[in-house]
Enzyme design. Structure first.
Site, PDB file in Angstrom:
ATOM      1  N   ASP A   1       0.825  -1.207   0.000  1.00 53.95           N
ATOM      2  CA  ASP A   1       0.000   0.000   0.000  1.00 53.95           C
ATOM      3  C   ASP A   1       0.861   1.260   0.000  1.00 53.95           C
ATOM      4  O   ASP A   1       2.032   1.245   0.402  1.00 53.95           O
ATOM      5  CB  ASP A   1      -0.951   0.012   1.199  1.00 53.95           C
ATOM      6  CG  ASP A   1      -0.214   0.056   2.535  1.00 53.95           C
ATOM      7  OD1 ASP A   1       0.800  -0.665   2.679  1.00 53.95           O
ATOM      8  OD2 ASP A   1      -0.654   0.796   3.434  1.00 53.95           O
TER       9      ASP A   1
ATOM     10  N   GLU B   1       0.094  -1.411   5.589  1.00 53.10           N
ATOM     11  CA  GLU B   1       1.146  -1.019   6.532  1.00 53.10           C
ATOM     12  C   GLU B   1       1.030   0.458   6.879  1.00 53.10           C
ATOM     13  O   GLU B   1       1.252   0.856   8.028  1.00 53.10           O
ATOM     14  CB  GLU B   1       2.524  -1.318   5.929  1.00 53.10           C
ATOM     15  CG  GLU B   1       3.693  -1.146   6.897  1.00 53.10           C
ATOM     16  CD  GLU B   1       4.306   0.247   6.899  1.00 53.10           C
ATOM     17  OE1 GLU B   1       5.203   0.492   7.727  1.00 53.10           O
ATOM     18  OE2 GLU B   1       3.888   1.113   6.089  1.00 53.10           O
ATOM     19  N   GLU B   2       0.671   1.274   5.894  1.00 45.82           N
ATOM     20  CA  GLU B   2       0.650   2.716   6.101  1.00 45.82           C
ATOM     21  C   GLU B   2      -0.441   3.159   7.076  1.00 45.82           C
ATOM     22  O   GLU B   2      -0.397   4.279   7.583  1.00 45.82           O
ATOM     23  CB  GLU B   2       0.464   3.448   4.759  1.00 45.82           C
ATOM     24  CG  GLU B   2       1.622   3.273   3.782  1.00 45.82           C
ATOM     25  CD  GLU B   2       2.885   3.984   4.225  1.00 45.82           C
ATOM     26  OE1 GLU B   2       2.905   4.532   5.347  1.00 45.82           O
ATOM     27  OE2 GLU B   2       3.866   3.991   3.466  1.00 45.82           O
TER      28      GLU B   2
ATOM     29  N   ASP C   1       7.676   4.310  -1.456  1.00 47.58           N
ATOM     30  CA  ASP C   1       7.313   3.734  -0.163  1.00 47.58           C
ATOM     31  C   ASP C   1       6.007   2.962  -0.348  1.00 47.58           C
ATOM     32  O   ASP C   1       4.935   3.532  -0.266  1.00 47.58           O
ATOM     33  CB  ASP C   1       7.149   4.858   0.862  1.00 47.58           C
ATOM     34  CG  ASP C   1       6.809   4.373   2.255  1.00 47.58           C
ATOM     35  OD1 ASP C   1       6.928   3.162   2.509  1.00 47.58           O
ATOM     36  OD2 ASP C   1       6.420   5.213   3.083  1.00 47.58           O
TER      37      ASP C   1
END
Length: 410
Positions: free
Chosen positions: A80, A174-175, A140
């Site tokens: 993500d 994860e974000e 990222d």
């Protein structure tokens, strides 16, 4: 390395931004779209145990090519991108052989300036991939995915490089702090792992913030402003007073290194009800406890002045500093440092002023430091990454696999 940039550009073309407002896992369909694409790529590479579960967790394994026991190690990245800026219709641009000065982002007024980002002064001669100033880039953590798969492809093409089992894991959400929620450590099968989710070349991180979230709810009374005298209570005014009670010198923009902070990240406001959403960060558990106690004291003080129950506080712990779980296994860090040195990369050991999947995974029994990707300025339209940094990340992953096998050769 031929496929590295091609992979990366393909991944960032898929919108996989996570959504904190959706409790499902994964929180967006785009993450499954990327996961299915990666699932096929893993199969095409010939990896074994390729498995994409219903929650969007993707795992696979490159079998060992040695005839002696070597601990299985893992490499992990998340699929993500952050909700802080759009990840849809990403239009990257390549600045070849950067020689300094401002970099125009697209055709608008946005620029990437070495005045604002002095690290650009150390990147002369590098090839830099930026955004067009309208979205984030997605390095990222799609750079991490591309680097892991390129390293795996290289190991497959060079069987003379000896390695043990290499486990690969790609996670959703994860974000928004959920990347490890449904990660099956036992199924993953590694004795330790590395998240490839760091920043500039050389970063090696095995300690991170202890993290908590705080929601301050201010309850007001809504009355027509024409007849509001001595009746209306504006929740937004209460919220403003509370925010002014918070330490102005303990925020993200005023701290660095091992300094913790309070951060007002979002708010929803109306006369009747206003919510302030804070994140609290500290490298020390005692320090985090003090921050939570401070907020409780401010709420109590405001309630005693206004009316009991006018201000409400909800605290929730998020993740802890992985250092205590990684330090008992120093060889994990030493192997990473050795690999970097052998790849002409100076290890830059520093604390993560944030968190990664690796922090929570470490407390789930999978010690998991964090390696660099070569990226900068994550979560915004000024995000960029260097091709040289990505290539070095691939080299370090390959060398880590080789050195781990070498360390256990009899």
């Amino acid at each position: 390395m031929d496929n590295l940039i091609e992979r990366f550009l393909q991944y960032i073309s898929i919108d996989s931004q996570s959504n904190p407002a959706n409790s499902q896992c994964p929180s967006t369909e785009g993450q499954l779209t990327l996961a299915r694409y990666l699932e096929q790529e893993l199969k095409d590479l010939g990896l074994v145990g390729v498995d994409l579960d219903s929650n969007g967790y993707l795992m696979a394994r490159l079998p060992a090519n040695v005839d002696y026991p070597v601990p299985a190690i893992g490499f992990i990245a998340h699929m993500d991108t952050a909700p802080d800026a759009s990840g849809k219709d990403v239009h990257p641009q390549l600045v070849e052989n950067y020689q300094g000065g401002d970099i125009a982002l697209g055709i608008g007024d946005e620029v990437l300036s070495p005045i604002q980002y002095p690290e650009l002064n150390g990147l002369h001669g590098h090839n830099i991939i930026t955004t067009d100033g309208t979205t984030l880039l997605g390095a990222d953590n799609k750079a991490g995915i591309a680097e892991i798969l390129t390293a795996i492809e290289y190991l497959i093409a060079h069987p003379e490089i000896k390695h043990g089992d290499i486990c690969i894991g790609f996670t959703p959400d994860e974000e928004i702090g959920r990347g490890a929620d449904r990660f099956d450590v036992q199924k993953f099968g590694a004795q330790w792992a590395y998240t490839v989710d760091g920043g500039p070349i050389g970063e090696l991180e095995y300690e991170n913030f202890n993290a908590a979230a705080a929601t301050v709810i201010c309850h007001g009374v809504s009355v027509h402003p024409g007849t509001a005298k001595n009746k209306l209570v504006n929740a937004m005014n209460i919220a403003a007073r509370f925010q002014m009670m918070m330490p102005a010198d303990e925020t993200p923009e005023t701290t660095e290194g091992y300094e913790g902070f309070y951060h007002l990240s979002t708010m929803t406001s109306s006369v009747a009800r206003t919510e302030l959403h804070y994140i609290l960060r500290d490298f020390d558990q005692e320090g985090l406890a003090c921050r939570k106690a401070f907020m409780e004291q401010q709420v109590a003080a405001l309630n005693s002045e206004l009316k009991k129950g006018r201000v409400e506080l909800i605290l929730r712990d998020n993740y802890s500093n992985m250092r205590e779980m990684v330090e008992p296994h120093p060889h994990i860090i030493e192997l990473a440092k050795q690999a970097m040195v052998e790849c002409d990369v100076k290890p830059l050991i520093k604390p993560i002023r944030g968190g990664t999947d690796g922090a929570r995974l470490s407390f789930m029994g999978l010690p998991c430091p964090n390696l660099f990707t070569g990226g900068h300025n994550f979560h915004g339209i000024h995000e960029f990454i260097t091709l040289e940094g990505m290539e070095k990340a691939v080299e370090v992953i390959v060398k880590l696999a080789e050195n781990t096998a070498s360390a256990y050769r009899r």
